[in-house]
Design a protein around this motif. Structure first.
Motif, PDB file in Angstrom:
ATOM      1  N   ALA A  33      34.773  39.028  21.086  1.00 36.79           N
ATOM      2  CA  ALA A  33      34.487  39.319  22.494  1.00 36.79           C
ATOM      3  C   ALA A  33      33.874  40.709  22.645  1.00 36.79           C
ATOM      4  O   ALA A  33      32.956  40.910  23.454  1.00 36.79           O
ATOM      5  CB  ALA A  33      35.761  39.205  23.326  1.00 36.79           C
ATOM      6  N   LEU A  34      34.343  41.665  21.852  1.00 38.65           N
ATOM      7  CA  LEU A  34      33.778  43.015  21.903  1.00 38.65           C
ATOM      8  C   LEU A  34      32.313  43.017  21.497  1.00 38.65           C
ATOM      9  O   LEU A  34      31.484  43.697  22.110  1.00 38.65           O
ATOM     10  CB  LEU A  34      34.553  43.950  20.972  1.00 38.65           C
ATOM     11  N   LEU A  35      32.002  42.253  20.472  1.00 39.02           N
ATOM     12  CA  LEU A  35      30.602  42.168  20.038  1.00 39.02           C
ATOM     13  C   LEU A  35      29.735  41.552  21.127  1.00 39.02           C
ATOM     14  O   LEU A  35      28.580  41.946  21.319  1.00 39.02           O
ATOM     15  CB  LEU A  35      30.510  41.381  18.732  1.00 39.02           C
ATOM     16  N   THR A  36      30.286  40.611  21.868  1.00 39.14           N
ATOM     17  CA  THR A  36      29.559  40.010  22.983  1.00 39.14           C
ATOM     18  C   THR A  36      29.285  41.056  24.057  1.00 39.14           C
ATOM     19  O   THR A  36      28.166  41.143  24.578  1.00 39.14           O
ATOM     20  CB  THR A  36      30.356  38.821  23.567  1.00 39.14           C
ATOM     21  N   HIS A  37      30.301  41.870  24.396  1.00 41.60           N
ATOM     22  CA  HIS A  37      30.096  42.930  25.394  1.00 41.60           C
ATOM     23  C   HIS A  37      29.075  43.950  24.903  1.00 41.60           C
ATOM     24  O   HIS A  37      28.239  44.416  25.681  1.00 41.60           O
ATOM     25  CB  HIS A  37      31.415  43.618  25.729  1.00 41.60           C
ATOM     26  N   ALA A  62      29.374  48.410  33.051  1.00 38.04           N
ATOM     27  CA  ALA A  62      30.478  47.442  33.108  1.00 38.04           C
ATOM     28  C   ALA A  62      30.780  46.881  31.721  1.00 38.04           C
ATOM     29  O   ALA A  62      31.943  46.812  31.304  1.00 38.04           O
ATOM     30  CB  ALA A  62      30.137  46.318  34.080  1.00 38.04           C
ATOM     31  N   HIS A  63      29.737  46.476  31.002  1.00 40.14           N
ATOM     32  CA  HIS A  63      29.947  45.929  29.656  1.00 40.14           C
ATOM     33  C   HIS A  63      30.426  47.005  28.683  1.00 40.14           C
ATOM     34  O   HIS A  63      31.289  46.756  27.839  1.00 40.14           O
ATOM     35  CB  HIS A  63      28.680  45.257  29.131  1.00 40.14           C
ATOM     36  N   ALA A  64      29.895  48.214  28.809  1.00 43.58           N
ATOM     37  CA  ALA A  64      30.321  49.310  27.932  1.00 43.58           C
ATOM     38  C   ALA A  64      31.789  49.648  28.178  1.00 43.58           C
ATOM     39  O   ALA A  64      32.543  49.893  27.225  1.00 43.58           O
ATOM     40  CB  ALA A  64      29.441  50.537  28.148  1.00 43.58           C
ATOM     41  N   ASN A  65      32.214  49.653  29.440  1.00 40.66           N
ATOM     42  CA  ASN A  65      33.621  49.926  29.749  1.00 40.66           C
ATOM     43  C   ASN A  65      34.532  48.868  29.133  1.00 40.66           C
ATOM     44  O   ASN A  65      35.581  49.195  28.564  1.00 40.66           O
ATOM     45  CB  ASN A  65      33.841  49.994  31.259  1.00 40.66           C
ATOM     46  N   ALA A  69      37.322  49.691  26.237  1.00 42.86           N
ATOM     47  CA  ALA A  69      38.720  49.333  26.502  1.00 42.86           C
ATOM     48  C   ALA A  69      39.211  48.333  25.448  1.00 42.86           C
ATOM     49  O   ALA A  69      40.321  48.446  24.930  1.00 42.86           O
ATOM     50  CB  ALA A  69      38.864  48.750  27.904  1.00 42.86           C
ATOM     51  N   GLY A  70      38.366  47.377  25.128  1.00 42.26           N
ATOM     52  CA  GLY A  70      38.716  46.392  24.115  1.00 42.26           C
ATOM     53  C   GLY A  70      38.852  47.012  22.735  1.00 42.26           C
ATOM     54  O   GLY A  70      39.730  46.643  21.965  1.00 42.26           O
TER      55      GLY A  70
END
Length: 127
Positions: A33-37, A62-65, A69-70
């Motif tokens: 999921a992190l790689l997707t963000h 938004a995606h960087a945050n 966080a992830g």
């Protein structure tokens, strides 16, 4: 050597080992999921779209945050699992120490890269 000087370790039962493997599997899913963000944050900056620069910045932010966080969540989870495996004498003592150092270094590099992108966007928006 008397028994009091022998370090005590916890041996994992099959059930405990399964729980740790399940936790590692969930962490693996979080990493995906992190790689997707990460991909979506870069995509919002690199692909031509109908978005304004401000919309692209918000989308990127938004995606960087979510990514950072992830990353923190995954880092904590991996450290916990490494510590549990180390305590069970499955891993050596240097694995956790190195993982923590590498994790902090990678986090600093990621933050610096994100700040550079935001600075570039801010400079473009000012033009």
């Amino acid at each position: 050597m008397d028994k009091s000087t022998i370090p005590q370790t916890t041996r994992l039962t099959a059930e405990e080992a399964t729980k740790h493997l399940d936790k590692l599997q969930k962490l693996d899913e979080e990493i995906i999921a992190l790689l997707t963000h990460a991909s979506k944050s870069l995509q919002s900056l690199n692909e031509p779209s109908t978005q304004s620069v401000d919309e692209a910045k918000r989308d990127y932010q938004a995606h960087a945050n979510k990514l950072f966080a992830g990353l923190e969540s995954v880092t904590v989870g991996l450290r916990r699992e490494a510590k549990a495996l180390q305590d069970a004498d499955v891993l050596g003592s240097t694995v956790t120490t190195k993982a923590e150092w590498v994790g902090r270094q990678k986090e600093r590099e990621g933050i610096a890269a994100a700040e550079a992108v935001l600075n570039k966007l801010n400079a473009q928006g000012a033009d």
